[in-house]
Design an enzyme around this catalytic site. Structure first.
Site, PDB file in Angstrom:
ATOM      1  N   ASP A  12      51.246  40.327  47.140  1.00 43.80           N
ATOM      2  CA  ASP A  12      50.304  39.210  47.210  1.00 43.80           C
ATOM      3  C   ASP A  12      50.355  38.631  48.619  1.00 43.80           C
ATOM      4  O   ASP A  12      51.435  38.272  49.100  1.00 43.80           O
ATOM      5  CB  ASP A  12      50.668  38.124  46.203  1.00 43.80           C
ATOM      6  CG  ASP A  12      50.573  38.608  44.762  1.00 43.80           C
ATOM      7  OD1 ASP A  12      50.071  39.728  44.533  1.00 43.80           O
ATOM      8  OD2 ASP A  12      51.004  37.862  43.867  1.00 43.80           O
ATOM      9  N   ASP A 132      42.720  36.422  33.403  1.00 43.05           N
ATOM     10  CA  ASP A 132      43.886  35.566  33.581  1.00 43.05           C
ATOM     11  C   ASP A 132      43.809  34.447  32.553  1.00 43.05           C
ATOM     12  O   ASP A 132      42.809  33.731  32.491  1.00 43.05           O
ATOM     13  CB  ASP A 132      43.910  34.982  34.992  1.00 43.05           C
ATOM     14  CG  ASP A 132      43.801  36.056  36.071  1.00 43.05           C
ATOM     15  OD1 ASP A 132      44.216  37.201  35.800  1.00 43.05           O
ATOM     16  OD2 ASP A 132      43.302  35.751  37.159  1.00 43.05           O
TER      17      ASP A 132
END
Length: 242
Positions: A12, A132
């Protein structure tokens, strides 16, 4: 997409550095250095797939760490899935043309589901839809906005539109290193016939095994690897030997 269960390291990127956030909240990040060095380290340890996320892109709505992502693509020769700030079919197809194996669509897929079909028409294995979930609801825009969508129902819809797989991130446990919740993953797996990639909460090798046993095709692991809870080789061995 995943012939056998796979452990996928996360890279990330925020402000050009590898970071891990707690429950996706800015200001909670811990930094872990250069993205290319991280990617190469995971490949050296046996990673067959890398999970890249442009976190600034996820929050701001447009890709912000393209140089770091491009450098990773140049440095490694494994499957790469990329998300964060991809908002149009043209952007996604450009990335796929340049060598990204799968694009991850979250906000864009919720706002315009037909984008999935548009990309899949050119790259049938190229779209991983990111669902998500926070408190059982799909959230978007860097996990800051609720949608009212149920993850399992949404997954079925995207399967019909041509998604090659579903990336399910359990925001309630993401980045906390407190363990996983298997029931939401199991419910999603039962709802679709395409692969489900699980993410969020992994802290131990038992967590990795639990997600495999829940039916996930792969698991994305971030904080546990960066914090040294276990190595990638240990995680791969754990699922191969049991």
């Amino acid at each position: 997409m995943f012939p056998s269960f796979e452990v996928v390291p996360a890279v990330d990127v925020q402000d050009g550095e590898v970071v891990q956030l707690v429950q996706g909240e800015r200001g909670t990040e811990k930094t872990y250095g250069d993205p290319v060095e991280a990617a190469e380290r995971w490949v050296d340890q046996g990673a067959g797939t890398l999970h890249l996320v442009d976190l600034d892109g996820a929050f701001e709505g447009e890709r912000a760490n393209a140089p770091a992502i491009d450098a990773i693509l140049d440095a490694v020769d494994v499957t790469v899935q990329l998300g964060g700030g991809i908002r149009t079919a043209a952007d996604a197809i450009d990335l796929l043309d340049r060598g990204v194996d799968r694009v991850i669509l979250g906000t864009a897929a919720v706002e315009d589901p037909d984008i999935v079909a548009e990309i899949a028409a050119e790259y049938p294995d190229g779209v991983l839809v990111s669902l998500d979930a926070k408190d059982g609801e799909v959230v978007v825009s860097g996990w800051t906005e609720g949608t009212g969508l149920d993850p399992a129902e949404a997954a079925g819809r995207y399967e019909e539109l041509g998604a090659a797989g579903i990336l399910f991130t359990d925001v309630d446990v993401e980045g906390r290193l407190d363990g996983v919740q298997t029931e939401p993953v199991r419910r999603l797996v039962q709802a679709v016939d395409i692969p489900v990639v699980a993410s969020g909460g992994v802290a131990t090798l038992d967590d990795v095994r639990a997600l495999r046993d829940a039916g996930a095709a792969a698991v994305v692991v971030g904080s546990a690897l960066y914090e040294g809870r276990f190595t990638l080789r240990e995680a791969m061995a754990a699922v191969e030997s049991s």
